[in-house]
Design an enzyme around this catalytic site. Structure first.
Site, PDB file in Angstrom:
ATOM      1  N   HIS A  36       0.835  -1.204   0.000  1.00 25.95           N
ATOM      2  CA  HIS A  36       0.000   0.000   0.000  1.00 25.95           C
ATOM      3  C   HIS A  36       0.865   1.246   0.000  1.00 25.95           C
ATOM      4  O   HIS A  36       0.512   2.255  -0.625  1.00 25.95           O
ATOM      5  CB  HIS A  36      -0.938  -0.009   1.206  1.00 25.95           C
ATOM      6  CG  HIS A  36      -2.079   0.935   1.083  1.00 25.95           C
ATOM      7  ND1 HIS A  36      -2.181   2.098   1.821  1.00 25.95           N
ATOM      8  CD2 HIS A  36      -3.176   0.905   0.288  1.00 25.95           C
ATOM      9  CE1 HIS A  36      -3.295   2.729   1.502  1.00 25.95           C
ATOM     10  NE2 HIS A  36      -3.914   2.031   0.559  1.00 25.95           N
ATOM     11  N   CYS A  37       1.988   1.186   0.666  1.00 18.02           N
ATOM     12  CA  CYS A  37       2.882   2.342   0.758  1.00 18.02           C
ATOM     13  C   CYS A  37       3.483   2.729  -0.586  1.00 18.02           C
ATOM     14  O   CYS A  37       3.860   3.889  -0.786  1.00 18.02           O
ATOM     15  CB  CYS A  37       4.011   2.056   1.735  1.00 18.02           C
ATOM     16  SG  CYS A  37       3.491   1.652   3.412  1.00 18.02           S
ATOM     17  N   VAL A  38       3.611   1.773  -1.516  1.00 19.47           N
ATOM     18  CA  VAL A  38       4.297   2.039  -2.784  1.00 19.47           C
ATOM     19  C   VAL A  38       3.334   2.170  -3.956  1.00 19.47           C
ATOM     20  O   VAL A  38       3.763   2.162  -5.117  1.00 19.47           O
ATOM     21  CB  VAL A  38       5.358   0.952  -3.083  1.00 19.47           C
ATOM     22  CG1 VAL A  38       6.395   0.912  -1.979  1.00 19.47           C
ATOM     23  CG2 VAL A  38       4.726  -0.421  -3.291  1.00 19.47           C
TER      24      VAL A  38
END
Length: 352
Positions: free
Chosen positions: A337-339
């Site tokens: 989700h962060c990327v």
């Protein structure tokens, strides 16, 4: 393309709001990893996992991939031959586009714009000048009119649940290294006017040794408007146990936009302790990414990997729930989700 500021009419006044991640995407935006020092000597392994993630997403929807230099572009080209990927050469510091990228908003009958929040690398912890400019690069690529606001906000700090409801953590948003003097009430005002959040729900904190100060997207996520998945730690001796238990109890007392209690689903954290170059790592299954017909879930070679997929699969009917390795990526402190950053379906708004 217009740049709108806080002196102009707000997105909410024009009918724009940020949709939940499960609504249809036009594309996913990502940034290709570079800099072996950023990955503590594991860059090749990180790029291999990134290639698997990009290829998986690109089977379901287009991917826009930012590359910071010629070597990165060549490496990505070679690893992603034949994938549905469009490359863009953009100066970058790092890969965490969930936090430094644009936050897209939509309105009926189908306009798409975005809000450009400030990014200061989680309170000035790392270099960030180039990453803070990424939304402007995206605006140029899309020819998108958008809002520029002076408030620091990372996308991973906010979980949109639809119907105007969102989740966040006090440990992150209320740090004085982001927006000194901005309290919970003022945050609610900004998020209402610029992302359409009418009900902001606060949890206490996130995972131990999370350099983001406890992003919500590493612990607690919406699966739909009524269902919240939240991380739990069974080991009472683990420092995450008390924090996750407190969050779970708080969620049980919260209600949706209509005043109804949420359905709360408990998701175990990985069972094994992972150590990185800078201490304990924050692996989590809650950092999944929802796209068109799929959900990708990070896996760590952990005994709880399969259990996490078993729990999440029935929560996303009609979507293929896919486990992919994130053992190298987590060395950087985040996961899928962060990327990633979703661009909703719609016509890019030009301000007319």
């Amino acid at each position: 393309m217009k740049h709108l500021s806080t002196t102009d009419v707000t997105p909410r006044a024009l009918g724009f709001a940020m949709p939940p991640e499960w609504e249809a995407h036009a594309a996913t935006w990502m940034s290709w990893p570079a800099g072996d020092d950023l990955w503590f000597g594991h860059l090749d392994a990180v790029r291999a996992e990134f290639a698997g993630l990009v290829r998986t997403i690109a089977r379901f929807e287009p991917v826009h991939l930012l590359t910071r230099d010629a070597q990165s572009r060549q490496d990505a080209d070679e690893r992603l031959v034949g994938a549905n990927v469009t490359f863009h050469d953009v100066p970058l510091n790092d890969v965490w586009i969930r936090d430094n990228g644009p936050l897209f908003v939509t309105r009926s009958p189908g306009d798409v714009s975005f809000v450009n929040w400030r990014f200061n690398a989680w309170g000035g912890k790392f270099d960030f000048a180039e990453d803070d400019r990424v939304p402007e690069a995206v605006a140029h690529i899309l020819n998108a009119s958008h809002w520029d606001v002076p408030v620091v906000l990372e996308g991973g700090a906010l979980e949109i649940g639809g119907a105007g409801v969102a989740l966040t953590t006090r440990s992150c948003l209320l740090t004085d290294t982001r927006n000194l003097g901005l309290d919970a009430g003022k945050y609610a005002d900004w998020l209402r006017e610029y992302l359409g959040v009418s009900k902001l729900l606060w949890l206490g904190a996130g995972l131990e040794n999370d350099h983001t100060d406890g992003h919500i997207d590493t612990i607690t996520r919406f699966a739909d408007e009524r269902t919240i998945v939240t991380s739990v730690e069974a080991d009472q001796m683990d420092p995450n146990h008390a924090v996750m238990t407190a969050n779970l109890e708080a969620l049980k007392g919260m209600t949706d936009a209509h005043g109804n209690p949420f359905r709360i689903v408990e998701l175990p954290l990985p069972a094994e302790y992972l150590e990185g170059a800078e201490g304990r790592l924050p692996p989590t299954y809650a950092n999944f990414y929802i796209g068109n017909g799929f959900v990708v879930v990070p896996q760590y070679g952990d005994p709880n990997d399969a259990r996490a997929l078993e729990i999440l699969t029935p929560l996303f009917p009609g979507r293929e729930v896919i486990g992919l390795s994130s053992r190298a990526i987590i060395e950087g402190g985040g996961s899928f989700h962060c990327v990633t950053q979703q661009q909703p379906v719609g016509t890019v708004w030009t301000g007319e």
